[in-house]
Motif scaffolding. Structure first.
Motif, short mmCIF file in Angstrom:
data_model
loop_
_atom_site.label_atom_id
_atom_site.label_comp_id
_atom_site.label_asym_id
_atom_site.label_seq_id
_atom_site.Cartn_x
_atom_site.Cartn_y
_atom_site.Cartn_z
N ARG A 39 -17.36 -106.40 43.14
CA ARG A 39 -16.40 -105.16 42.87
C ARG A 39 -15.15 -105.68 42.17
O ARG A 39 -14.92 -105.12 41.13
N ALA A 40 -14.61 -106.67 42.80
CA ALA A 40 -13.41 -107.38 41.91
C ALA A 40 -13.81 -107.99 40.68
O ALA A 40 -12.83 -107.68 39.97
N LEU A 41 -14.88 -108.35 40.61
CA LEU A 41 -15.22 -108.84 39.25
C LEU A 41 -15.41 -107.99 38.20
O LEU A 41 -15.03 -107.84 36.95
N THR A 42 -16.29 -106.77 38.63
CA THR A 42 -16.32 -105.75 37.74
C THR A 42 -15.24 -104.89 37.38
O THR A 42 -15.40 -104.00 36.62
N SER A 43 -14.13 -105.11 38.25
CA SER A 43 -12.86 -104.26 37.94
C SER A 43 -12.34 -104.55 36.56
O SER A 43 -11.28 -103.71 35.82
N ALA A 44 -12.70 -105.53 35.97
CA ALA A 44 -11.93 -106.14 34.73
C ALA A 44 -12.31 -105.08 33.48
O ALA A 44 -11.67 -105.05 32.60
N VAL A 45 -13.64 -104.39 33.71
CA VAL A 45 -13.73 -103.62 32.56
C VAL A 45 -13.48 -102.10 32.65
O VAL A 45 -13.77 -101.12 31.97
N ASP A 46 -12.45 -101.74 33.73
CA ASP A 46 -12.00 -100.51 33.94
C ASP A 46 -10.86 -100.08 33.01
O ASP A 46 -10.56 -99.07 32.89
N GLY A 47 -10.39 -100.83 31.85
CA GLY A 47 -9.49 -100.44 30.84
C GLY A 47 -8.23 -100.42 31.09
O GLY A 47 -7.37 -100.13 30.33
N THR A 48 -7.80 -101.17 32.55
CA THR A 48 -6.25 -101.25 32.77
C THR A 48 -5.77 -102.45 31.87
O THR A 48 -4.58 -101.70 31.37
N TYR A 49 -6.29 -103.32 31.42
CA TYR A 49 -5.67 -104.38 30.53
C TYR A 49 -6.25 -104.32 29.45
O TYR A 49 -7.59 -104.00 29.04
N HIS A 50 -5.38 -104.42 28.34
CA HIS A 50 -5.68 -104.30 26.82
C HIS A 50 -6.15 -105.77 26.24
O HIS A 50 -7.01 -105.80 25.36
N ASP A 51 -5.86 -106.73 27.17
CA ASP A 51 -6.18 -108.08 26.80
C ASP A 51 -7.41 -108.47 27.62
O ASP A 51 -7.29 -108.61 28.88
N GLU A 52 -8.51 -108.78 26.80
CA GLU A 52 -9.71 -109.22 27.69
C GLU A 52 -9.38 -110.60 28.65
O GLU A 52 -9.90 -110.49 29.76
N HIS A 53 -8.62 -111.66 27.98
CA HIS A 53 -8.35 -112.63 28.96
C HIS A 53 -7.66 -112.31 30.26
O HIS A 53 -7.91 -112.96 31.25
N GLU A 54 -6.56 -111.54 29.99
CA GLU A 54 -5.79 -111.19 31.21
C GLU A 54 -6.65 -110.27 32.08
O GLU A 54 -6.43 -110.51 33.29
N ALA A 55 -7.41 -109.30 31.69
CA ALA A 55 -8.43 -108.49 32.62
C ALA A 55 -9.18 -109.35 33.40
O ALA A 55 -9.39 -109.35 34.69
N VAL A 56 -9.64 -110.47 32.69
CA VAL A 56 -10.73 -111.44 33.46
C VAL A 56 -10.20 -112.03 34.17
O VAL A 56 -10.37 -112.54 35.63
N LYS A 57 -8.94 -112.90 34.12
CA LYS A 57 -8.09 -113.59 34.95
C LYS A 57 -7.69 -112.83 36.08
O LYS A 57 -7.72 -113.54 37.26
N MET A 58 -7.50 -111.60 36.00
CA MET A 58 -6.99 -110.83 36.96
C MET A 58 -8.16 -110.48 38.03
O MET A 58 -7.97 -110.66 39.27
N ALA A 59 -9.38 -110.20 37.40
CA ALA A 59 -10.73 -109.97 38.38
C ALA A 59 -10.99 -111.24 38.89
O ALA A 59 -11.43 -111.35 40.15
N ILE A 60 -10.71 -112.39 38.34
CA ILE A 60 -10.98 -113.64 39.03
C ILE A 60 -10.15 -113.94 40.25
O ILE A 60 -10.37 -114.35 41.36
N MET A 61 -8.75 -113.76 39.89
CA MET A 61 -7.82 -113.77 41.19
C MET A 61 -8.13 -112.77 42.35
O MET A 61 -7.99 -113.27 43.49
N LYS A 62 -8.54 -111.60 41.86
CA LYS A 62 -8.95 -110.45 42.90
C LYS A 62 -10.20 -110.94 43.59
O LYS A 62 -10.16 -110.98 44.87
N ALA A 63 -11.24 -111.68 43.03
CA ALA A 63 -12.33 -112.07 43.68
C ALA A 63 -12.20 -113.40 44.42
O ALA A 63 -12.92 -113.39 45.80
N VAL A 64 -11.58 -114.15 44.11
CA VAL A 64 -11.00 -115.31 44.79
C VAL A 64 -10.25 -115.00 45.89
O VAL A 64 -10.56 -115.62 47.35
#
Length: 121
Positions: free
Chosen positions: A90-115
């Motif tokens: 669920r944490a990883l898939t949160s990167a596609v929710d549109g909150t972040y406009h920058d792809e790298h930042e969205a993915v980094k945040m998802a990784i931090m949440k997942a870890v």
């Protein structure tokens, strides 16, 4: 997405450090630095692959049907409960929710949440 998929995969493979496994494995090992290196060129593609791999483990646990493609990952997540695994996905898939406009930042945040989810086991 088409532009991301057209990137030369031989170049990407040469840039990936040897011995660090998949993004999913790096996440469940809590190796944020390795995870960030793995998303450098194609963050959403890498994240998608990691989520799909973890989903295969999750579904295998629920159904009992073995997925051949995840043998190494199966060992890496052995210590995680099914509920924790679901939270990581669920944490990883949160990167596609549109909150972040920058792809790298969205993915980094998802990784931090997942870890962080892995830490909770």
């Amino acid at each position: 997405m088409q532009e991301l998929l057209s990137t030369d995969t031989a170049t990407l493979a040469a840039d990936t450090p040897l011995g660090i496994g998949s993004l999913a494995e790096a996440i469940v090992r809590r190796d944020v630095n390795a995870a960030y290196r793995m998303i450098e060129h194609r963050p959403m593609v890498a994240l998608s692959d990691a989520a799909a791999d973890l989903d295969a483990v999750y579904r295998e646990r629920l159904t009992g049907e073995r997925a051949d493609t995840i043998s190494d990952l199966r060992e890496s997540v052995a210590g995680l409960s099914t509920e924790a695994l679901e939270t990581v996905i669920r944490a990883l898939t949160s990167a596609v929710d549109g909150t972040y406009h920058d792809e790298h930042e969205a993915v980094k945040m998802a990784i931090m949440k997942a870890v962080s989810s892995v830490d909770g086991k």
